[in-house]
Write an enzyme that holds these catalytic residues in place. Sequence first.
Site, PDB file in Angstrom:
ATOM      1  N   TYR A  45      -4.136   1.550  16.086  1.00  0.00           N
ATOM      2  CA  TYR A  45      -2.863   1.549  16.807  1.00  0.00           C
ATOM      3  C   TYR A  45      -2.964   1.311  18.306  1.00  0.00           C
ATOM      4  O   TYR A  45      -2.070   0.735  18.906  1.00  0.00           O
ATOM      5  CB  TYR A  45      -2.118   2.870  16.561  1.00  0.00           C
ATOM      6  CG  TYR A  45      -1.547   2.973  15.171  1.00  0.00           C
ATOM      7  CD1 TYR A  45      -0.325   2.396  14.872  1.00  0.00           C
ATOM      8  CD2 TYR A  45      -2.235   3.629  14.159  1.00  0.00           C
ATOM      9  CE1 TYR A  45       0.212   2.474  13.587  1.00  0.00           C
ATOM     10  CE2 TYR A  45      -1.710   3.709  12.871  1.00  0.00           C
ATOM     11  CZ  TYR A  45      -0.486   3.129  12.596  1.00  0.00           C
ATOM     12  OH  TYR A  45       0.034   3.193  11.322  1.00  0.00           O
ATOM     13  N   ARG A 102       0.848  -1.185   0.000  1.00  0.00           N
ATOM     14  CA  ARG A 102       0.000   0.000   0.000  1.00  0.00           C
ATOM     15  C   ARG A 102       0.887   1.239   0.000  1.00  0.00           C
ATOM     16  O   ARG A 102       1.714   1.423   0.894  1.00  0.00           O
ATOM     17  CB  ARG A 102      -0.904   0.004   1.241  1.00  0.00           C
ATOM     18  CG  ARG A 102      -1.795   1.236   1.289  1.00  0.00           C
ATOM     19  CD  ARG A 102      -2.579   1.359   2.587  1.00  0.00           C
ATOM     20  NE  ARG A 102      -3.145   2.695   2.650  1.00  0.00           N
ATOM     21  CZ  ARG A 102      -3.301   3.409   3.749  1.00  0.00           C
ATOM     22  NH1 ARG A 102      -2.954   2.922   4.920  1.00  0.00           N
ATOM     23  NH2 ARG A 102      -3.802   4.628   3.686  1.00  0.00           N
ATOM     24  N   GLU A 112      -3.465  -0.208   8.275  1.00  0.00           N
ATOM     25  CA  GLU A 112      -2.264   0.157   9.038  1.00  0.00           C
ATOM     26  C   GLU A 112      -2.364  -0.422  10.440  1.00  0.00           C
ATOM     27  O   GLU A 112      -3.416  -0.337  11.068  1.00  0.00           O
ATOM     28  CB  GLU A 112      -2.081   1.680   9.187  1.00  0.00           C
ATOM     29  CG  GLU A 112      -1.654   2.419   7.950  1.00  0.00           C
ATOM     30  CD  GLU A 112      -1.456   3.913   8.217  1.00  0.00           C
ATOM     31  OE1 GLU A 112      -1.161   4.287   9.376  1.00  0.00           O
ATOM     32  OE2 GLU A 112      -1.601   4.701   7.273  1.00  0.00           O
ATOM     33  N   ASN A 140      -7.230   1.838  10.033  1.00  0.00           N
ATOM     34  CA  ASN A 140      -5.902   2.058  10.616  1.00  0.00           C
ATOM     35  C   ASN A 140      -6.072   2.052  12.131  1.00  0.00           C
ATOM     36  O   ASN A 140      -6.806   2.878  12.671  1.00  0.00           O
ATOM     37  CB  ASN A 140      -5.310   3.398  10.170  1.00  0.00           C
ATOM     38  CG  ASN A 140      -5.032   3.454   8.684  1.00  0.00           C
ATOM     39  OD1 ASN A 140      -5.277   2.504   7.953  1.00  0.00           O
ATOM     40  ND2 ASN A 140      -4.529   4.587   8.225  1.00  0.00           N
ATOM     41  N   GLU A 197      -7.089   8.412   6.619  1.00  0.00           N
ATOM     42  CA  GLU A 197      -7.338   9.056   7.907  1.00  0.00           C
ATOM     43  C   GLU A 197      -7.827  10.504   7.781  1.00  0.00           C
ATOM     44  O   GLU A 197      -7.164  11.435   8.241  1.00  0.00           O
ATOM     45  CB  GLU A 197      -6.080   9.000   8.782  1.00  0.00           C
ATOM     46  CG  GLU A 197      -5.613   7.584   9.082  1.00  0.00           C
ATOM     47  CD  GLU A 197      -4.418   7.540  10.029  1.00  0.00           C
ATOM     48  OE1 GLU A 197      -3.893   8.612  10.391  1.00  0.00           O
ATOM     49  OE2 GLU A 197      -3.998   6.431  10.404  1.00  0.00           O
ATOM     50  N   HIS A 201      -2.913  11.032   0.986  1.00  0.00           N
ATOM     51  CA  HIS A 201      -2.351  10.735   2.304  1.00  0.00           C
ATOM     52  C   HIS A 201      -1.719  12.024   2.847  1.00  0.00           C
ATOM     53  O   HIS A 201      -0.519  12.093   3.087  1.00  0.00           O
ATOM     54  CB  HIS A 201      -1.328   9.603   2.201  1.00  0.00           C
ATOM     55  CG  HIS A 201      -1.013   8.950   3.514  1.00  0.00           C
ATOM     56  ND1 HIS A 201      -1.083   7.581   3.706  1.00  0.00           N
ATOM     57  CD2 HIS A 201      -0.623   9.465   4.709  1.00  0.00           C
ATOM     58  CE1 HIS A 201      -0.738   7.282   4.945  1.00  0.00           C
ATOM     59  NE2 HIS A 201      -0.456   8.412   5.580  1.00  0.00           N
TER      60      HIS A 201
END
Length: 461
Positions: free
Chosen positions: A296, A75, A368, A294, A165, A119
Site C-alpha cells: 500500500y 479473491r 492487494e 499486499n 497478512e 483473513h
Amino acid sequence: MKTFNPDFVWGAASSAYQVEGATTTDGRGPSIWDAFSSIPGKTYHNQNADIACDHYNRWQEDVAIMKEMGLKAYRFSISWSRIFPTGRGEVNEKGVAFYNNLIDELIKNDITPWVTLFHWDFPLALQMEMDGLLNPAIADEFANYAKLCFARFGDRVTHWITLNEPWCSAMLGHGMGSKAPGRVSKDEPYIAAHNLLRAHGKMVDIYRREFQPTQKGMIGIANNCDWREPKTDSELDKKAAERALEFFVSWFADPIYLGDYPASMRERLGERLPTFSDEDIALIKNSSDFFGLNHYTTMLAEQTHEGDVVEDTIRGNGGISEDQMVTLSKDPSWEQTDMEWSIVPWGCKKLLIWLSERYNYPDIYITENGCALPDEDDVNIAINDTRRVDFYRGYIDACHQAIEAGVKLKGYFAWTLMDNYEWEEGYTKRFGLNHVDFTTGKRTPKQSAIWYSTLIKDGGF
C-alpha cells in the site's frame, strides 16, 4: 501502450468479515471480530459488520458486477466460523453451501476463484477455549479447518492462500491491540506469528500430500509489506531500512524461503523470538507455490539512536520500535490517502525487486493494492474518483517497470471490489472500485472501476 502478458491475472479482492454481513444467519458462529466490535470504543462509532455489504444475500448481484468489469479472478476469504461455528467439530452445511454457490457462480462467469482460508476472523470459541494464536496446538485446528475446505471446494478451487497478512494478526492484534483480539504486549506478537507460520506449514502439508496431486492447484500465503526507503545516504539509515523490511516481511517470508527468521531478528530479540523445531522447518520451508504480496505505501526509515524519545514503542506500520531501533517518517511532499498512507508508486517497484532478489525470483502476485479517498459517502463525489484512477495507473505502471527489470509478477488484485467494513475504522474508509450505499446496499461503479475494466480488456494502458 504498456501491455502485460495475455495470461496476466487481473482481479479484485475482498474478505468475508468485511463484506458478508449475516453474522448470525444460517448457523454462523461468532468470530473475535464480532466480540471486538461489540466493546465500546474499539471501532469507529462502535460500528460492526452485522450487515456490512450484505454480500451473503447479494452474492449473485456482486458476481454480475465482476463479470461486467471483466475480472479474470476474484479473491475472497472463507469465514471459518461459518463453516465450523465453534471452530471445530460439527460442520455447518449451510455455510458450506453458501461458498459452493459462490464458487459455482464465479466459474460459470469465467472468473477464477482465489480463496483465502484465514483473513483475521478467527472463531471466538477457539479464542476462549485455547487462547487463540498463543497456543501451539492451534496450528492443528487451522489444519483441520483447511482440510475440510480442500475437500469440499478443492475440486473447483485451484488457487489457495492460507493466511492473509499474518503480520497484522500478530502485531496489530497482539501488540498494539488495535485489531481483534485486542491484546497489548511486546512479546505476544512473536508467539502469535510463530504459531501462524506453523499453522501455514501444516495447512500446506495437508494440501500437498492429500489434495494437490489430484486437484492440481497451487497454494501460498499473502504477506503485507510497505517499502522502507533510507532517510539519508548514511550507512546507518540504509541498514535501518533493511532491518525494517526484515522485521516486516522477512519475519514471515524468510522461514518459508530460507528456513529461519532473519538474523537481525535473532540478534535483536534473543529468547523472545521462538525457535522452530526440525519438524516445523520441514513443513514451513519451501511451503509456498507463489509469493502473495499486499502493498500500500512507503515510509522513510532512519536509525534510532540510544536515548532518542520514541512517542509510541509500538508503531502501527513498523512494529515494536525499540526492537528494531528504526524511526519511520514521511516525506511531506508525498500525497496522502484517507488512511494517511503516502502514495509512492516507485516504492512498489523497489519492493518487488528487493523481494525477488532476496527470495530467488519467485512468481509474485500482488494480492492487494488500492487506496481510500475522503468525501466518498456522497455517491456523486465517489463516482468521479480520478485520484484513485491516478493511484492505480501509477502503481500498475510501477508493476510494469518491475516486470521489465526481471520480476516475475504474474497477477494483480485491486483492493477492493466495493466499499466495505474497514475493521476498526468502521464504514469511514472507502477503498472500493464500486460505491456502496450502506443504508440501501446499492452498488454504483466508480470511474476507477470503468478504468480498471478497460485496462483488463486492453491488457494494458
